[in-house]
Design a protein around this motif. Structure first.
Motif, PDB file in Angstrom:
ATOM      1  N   UNK A  36       0.837  -1.208   0.000  1.00  0.00           N
ATOM      2  CA  UNK A  36       0.000   0.000   0.000  1.00  0.00           C
ATOM      3  C   UNK A  36       0.873   1.260   0.000  1.00  0.00           C
ATOM      4  N   UNK A  37       0.730   2.077  -1.029  1.00  0.00           N
ATOM      5  CA  UNK A  37       1.460   3.346  -1.143  1.00  0.00           C
ATOM      6  C   UNK A  37       0.581   4.410  -0.489  1.00  0.00           C
ATOM      7  N   UNK A  38       0.969   4.837   0.708  1.00  0.00           N
ATOM      8  CA  UNK A  38       0.121   5.778   1.457  1.00  0.00           C
ATOM      9  C   UNK A  38       0.103   7.176   0.845  1.00  0.00           C
ATOM     10  N   UNK A  39       1.084   7.486   0.011  1.00  0.00           N
ATOM     11  CA  UNK A  39       1.077   8.790  -0.648  1.00  0.00           C
ATOM     12  C   UNK A  39      -0.044   8.836  -1.686  1.00  0.00           C
ATOM     13  N   UNK A  40      -0.329   7.674  -2.263  1.00  0.00           N
ATOM     14  CA  UNK A  40      -1.371   7.589  -3.287  1.00  0.00           C
ATOM     15  C   UNK A  40      -2.721   7.189  -2.707  1.00  0.00           C
ATOM     16  N   UNK A  41      -2.668   6.521  -1.546  1.00  0.00           N
ATOM     17  CA  UNK A  41      -3.920   6.075  -0.919  1.00  0.00           C
ATOM     18  C   UNK A  41      -4.028   6.645   0.482  1.00  0.00           C
ATOM     19  N   UNK A  42      -4.233   7.939   0.531  1.00  0.00           N
ATOM     20  CA  UNK A  42      -4.286   8.621   1.819  1.00  0.00           C
ATOM     21  C   UNK A  42      -5.430   8.135   2.695  1.00  0.00           C
ATOM     22  N   UNK A  43      -6.429   7.604   2.063  1.00  0.00           N
ATOM     23  CA  UNK A  43      -7.576   7.092   2.804  1.00  0.00           C
ATOM     24  C   UNK A  43      -7.211   5.920   3.704  1.00  0.00           C
ATOM     25  N   UNK A  71      11.912   5.789   6.685  1.00  0.00           N
ATOM     26  CA  UNK A  71      11.792   6.554   5.453  1.00  0.00           C
ATOM     27  C   UNK A  71      11.131   7.890   5.718  1.00  0.00           C
ATOM     28  N   UNK A  72       9.940   7.855   6.319  1.00  0.00           N
ATOM     29  CA  UNK A  72       9.196   9.069   6.619  1.00  0.00           C
ATOM     30  C   UNK A  72       8.219   8.797   7.757  1.00  0.00           C
ATOM     31  N   UNK A  73       7.943   9.837   8.545  1.00  0.00           N
ATOM     32  CA  UNK A  73       6.982   9.691   9.636  1.00  0.00           C
ATOM     33  C   UNK A  73       5.576   9.693   9.048  1.00  0.00           C
ATOM     34  N   UNK A  74       4.701   8.913   9.662  1.00  0.00           N
ATOM     35  CA  UNK A  74       3.325   8.846   9.174  1.00  0.00           C
ATOM     36  C   UNK A  74       2.690  10.235   9.233  1.00  0.00           C
ATOM     37  N   UNK A  75       3.037  10.975  10.262  1.00  0.00           N
ATOM     38  CA  UNK A  75       2.461  12.312  10.435  1.00  0.00           C
ATOM     39  C   UNK A  75       2.828  13.241   9.269  1.00  0.00           C
ATOM     40  N   UNK A  76       3.974  13.000   8.640  1.00  0.00           N
ATOM     41  CA  UNK A  76       4.375  13.838   7.509  1.00  0.00           C
ATOM     42  C   UNK A  76       3.599  13.504   6.229  1.00  0.00           C
ATOM     43  N   UNK A  77       2.961  12.350   6.229  1.00  0.00           N
ATOM     44  CA  UNK A  77       2.210  11.951   5.032  1.00  0.00           C
ATOM     45  C   UNK A  77       0.800  12.513   5.036  1.00  0.00           C
ATOM     46  N   UNK A  78       0.405  13.012   6.205  1.00  0.00           N
ATOM     47  CA  UNK A  78      -0.976  13.480   6.335  1.00  0.00           C
ATOM     48  C   UNK A  78      -1.205  14.821   5.654  1.00  0.00           C
ATOM     49  N   UNK A  79      -0.162  15.669   5.748  1.00  0.00           N
ATOM     50  CA  UNK A  79      -0.184  17.040   5.239  1.00  0.00           C
ATOM     51  C   UNK A  79      -1.324  17.394   4.389  1.00  0.00           C
TER      52      UNK A  79
END
Lengths: 79, 79
Positions: A36-43, A71-79
């Motif tokens: 799952x790519x969370x950048x593409x599937x923010x849901x 790699x990156x914090x989950x919190x940074x992906x929420x933006x």
């Protein structure tokens, strides 16, 4: 029966490397791995968070989070 | 041919869980996994360090370190 394993990532170099080396290295007879790519599937960020994922890349196996390097914090992906 | 993967740990609860869930979950057709308890085999700490391992539990696959969650810093095992 194969159990579900979910590999969450965000497309970062650390993520891609971990995906190749680790997520795709799991025994296919034991695991059914979903990538799952969370950048593409923010849901799906909330679902990862609920499983205890703090950063990516991370594998969730049997509901427990296994963070692999950083790699990156989950919190940074929420933006 | 199976490639070598080394799982370094120190017997901590985080380590044991990662060993069960991840190290032993690797595809046996792809990997020949060696489990190394660095608390008992201090002579191998230098080897783990040389591979880039900073903390345990960690897997080294193809010479690259994959830290899984965090159990203990390698520096704390040297004592």
């Amino acid at each position: 029966m194969a159990q579900k394993a979910v590999f969450y990532h965000a497309g970062c170099p650390v993520c891609v490397d971990a995906e190749t080396r680790l997520a795709l290295a799991l025994d296919p007879r034991q695991f059914d791995v979903e990538i799952v790519h969370l950048g593409e599937k923010r849901g799906r960020i909330a679902e990862a968070e609920a499983a205890g994922v703090k950063s990516v890349p991370a594998l969730v196996i049997a509901g427990k989070p296994y963070h692999v390097n950083f790699g990156a914090a989950l919190s940074d992906l929420k933006g």
